[in-house]
Design a protein around this motif. Structure first.
Motif, PDB file in Angstrom:
ATOM      1  N   ALA A 138       4.208  -4.573  -4.000  1.00 46.39           N
ATOM      2  CA  ALA A 138       3.078  -5.388  -2.493  1.00 46.39           C
ATOM      3  C   ALA A 138       4.182  -4.562  -1.592  1.00 46.39           C
ATOM      4  O   ALA A 138       2.611  -4.347  -0.433  1.00 46.39           O
ATOM      5  CB  ALA A 138       3.768  -7.086  -2.502  1.00 46.39           C
ATOM      6  N   TYR A 139       4.687  -5.018  -1.584  1.00 43.95           N
ATOM      7  CA  TYR A 139       6.325  -4.072  -0.220  1.00 43.95           C
ATOM      8  C   TYR A 139       5.243  -2.218  -0.237  1.00 43.95           C
ATOM      9  O   TYR A 139       4.790  -1.675   0.733  1.00 43.95           O
ATOM     10  CB  TYR A 139       7.708  -4.195  -0.505  1.00 43.95           C
ATOM     11  N   LYS A 167      -2.996   3.211   8.346  1.00 41.86           N
ATOM     12  CA  LYS A 167      -3.149   2.539   9.713  1.00 41.86           C
ATOM     13  C   LYS A 167      -2.916   4.032  10.587  1.00 41.86           C
ATOM     14  O   LYS A 167      -3.599   4.250  11.394  1.00 41.86           O
ATOM     15  CB  LYS A 167      -2.933   1.093   9.566  1.00 41.86           C
ATOM     16  N   LEU A 212      -0.768   1.169   2.725  1.00 41.14           N
ATOM     17  CA  LEU A 212      -1.525   0.562   3.960  1.00 41.14           C
ATOM     18  C   LEU A 212      -0.922   1.102   5.740  1.00 41.14           C
ATOM     19  O   LEU A 212      -1.631   1.124   6.343  1.00 41.14           O
ATOM     20  CB  LEU A 212      -2.078  -0.570   4.135  1.00 41.14           C
ATOM     21  N   GLU A 213       0.171   0.731   6.253  1.00 45.33           N
ATOM     22  CA  GLU A 213       0.727   0.770   7.022  1.00 45.33           C
ATOM     23  C   GLU A 213       0.548   2.463   7.622  1.00 45.33           C
ATOM     24  O   GLU A 213       0.312   3.085   8.643  1.00 45.33           O
ATOM     25  CB  GLU A 213       2.478   0.033   6.828  1.00 45.33           C
ATOM     26  N   GLU A 215       2.492  -1.185  -1.141  1.00 46.49           N
ATOM     27  CA  GLU A 215       0.886  -1.335  -1.057  1.00 46.49           C
ATOM     28  C   GLU A 215       1.215  -1.194   0.514  1.00 46.49           C
ATOM     29  O   GLU A 215       0.544  -0.780   0.828  1.00 46.49           O
ATOM     30  CB  GLU A 215       0.271  -1.845  -1.871  1.00 46.49           C
ATOM     31  N   LEU A 216       2.048  -2.379   0.846  1.00 49.31           N
ATOM     32  CA  LEU A 216       2.468  -2.459   2.993  1.00 49.31           C
ATOM     33  C   LEU A 216       2.907  -1.735   3.073  1.00 49.31           C
ATOM     34  O   LEU A 216       1.649  -1.040   3.741  1.00 49.31           O
ATOM     35  CB  LEU A 216       2.663  -4.139   2.885  1.00 49.31           C
ATOM     36  N   SER A 217       3.104  -0.852   2.242  1.00 46.28           N
ATOM     37  CA  SER A 217       3.936   0.324   3.017  1.00 46.28           C
ATOM     38  C   SER A 217       2.965   1.257   3.606  1.00 46.28           C
ATOM     39  O   SER A 217       2.238   2.699   4.058  1.00 46.28           O
ATOM     40  CB  SER A 217       5.349   1.162   2.871  1.00 46.28           C
TER      41      SER A 217
END
Length: 244
Positions: free
Chosen positions: A4-5, A15, A11-12, A7-9
């Motif tokens: 999950a971390y 962005k 996506l960041e 995936e967040l990285s």
């Protein structure tokens, strides 16, 4: 949690890349539109000014939005008292007067009272272009959320080795649980689809980051009743410039 971390990285990163590409792609067409709008504003006869002025005003607004997007990524890389920031001895009271003059026309259109209270002068350590940009963001925010007939008050004082500039408005205020969130990039209170105020939610985030690169602080003060009070603190200069 590790997946999950990651995936967040990812996506960041996406962005950030999107913001950078969008800002670069928008800069040229916005500059062309603003250039021709400025030319029309200079050349148009008086009877055409009412048609040209909104075009010129909105083109400048687009330019500011693109500029904010560029600054967002740049400021993330800066550290407190970064050598890339040109720190000099400045008069915070004079900077406040400049910001009020710039915002006066908007205040009049929105039927708002804009008042400044300050001793003369208040010498601080700061970067002039950044400081003017910070004050513009703070005043834009206050004027945007203050209803017609309200007031925006700017106060400048020196106390305990720091200079404090407060921007107080008579708007609806900010709920206590939102007091820190409003400084996050792109964050605005309420649904983005139902909100009645414009903007991208970058002004306060950029203002706080620019303050931090100059060794200062920016926060929203807790206060009873309606209205919001943003406080900017900067180090006082050890002495005023030679010749002042």
């Amino acid at each position: 949690m590790e997946a999950a971390y990651e995936e967040l990285s990812r996506l960041e990163h996406l962005k950030t890349e999107f913001i950078n590409i969008a800002a670069h792609e928008l800069r040229s067409p916005v500059s062309i539109v603003l250039g021709y709008a400025s030319l029309l504003a200079e050349m148009a006869p008086p009877e055409m000014q009412d048609l040209i002025d909104p075009l010129h005003s909105q083109a400048r607004q687009l330019e500011r939005i693109v500029d904010d997007l560029f600054h967002l990524d740049y400021l993330k890389s800066l550290k407190e008292f970064d050598p890339g920031v040109d720190i000099k001895t400045l008069d915070l009271a004079d900077c406040a007067r400049f910001a009020v003059r710039e915002a006066q026309a908007v205040a009049e259109v929105r039927n708002l009272q804009l008042a400044l209270t300050t001793p003369e002068p208040v010498w601080v350590l700061g970067d002039l272009p950044s400081l003017r940009r910070i004050l513009r963001h703070l005043l834009d925010n206050a004027l945007k959320f203050t209803p017609a007939g309200g007031q925006v008050q700017i106060n400048v004082i020196a106390e305990g080795g720091e200079a404090f500039l407060r921007v107080q408005d008579t708007g609806p205020g900010v709920p206590s649980e939102e007091r820190e969130r409003i400084f996050a990039p792109f964050y605005q209170i309420g649904s983005s689809l139902r909100r009645s105020h414009g903007g991208m939610g970058l002004g306060l985030s950029l203002a706080r980051r620019m303050v931090q690169t100059q060794g200062g602080r920016l926060w929203l003060e807790a206060r009873p009743g309606p209205g919001a009070s943003f406080c900017l603190a900067l180090p006082l200069a050890p002495q005023k410039p030679v010749g002042e």
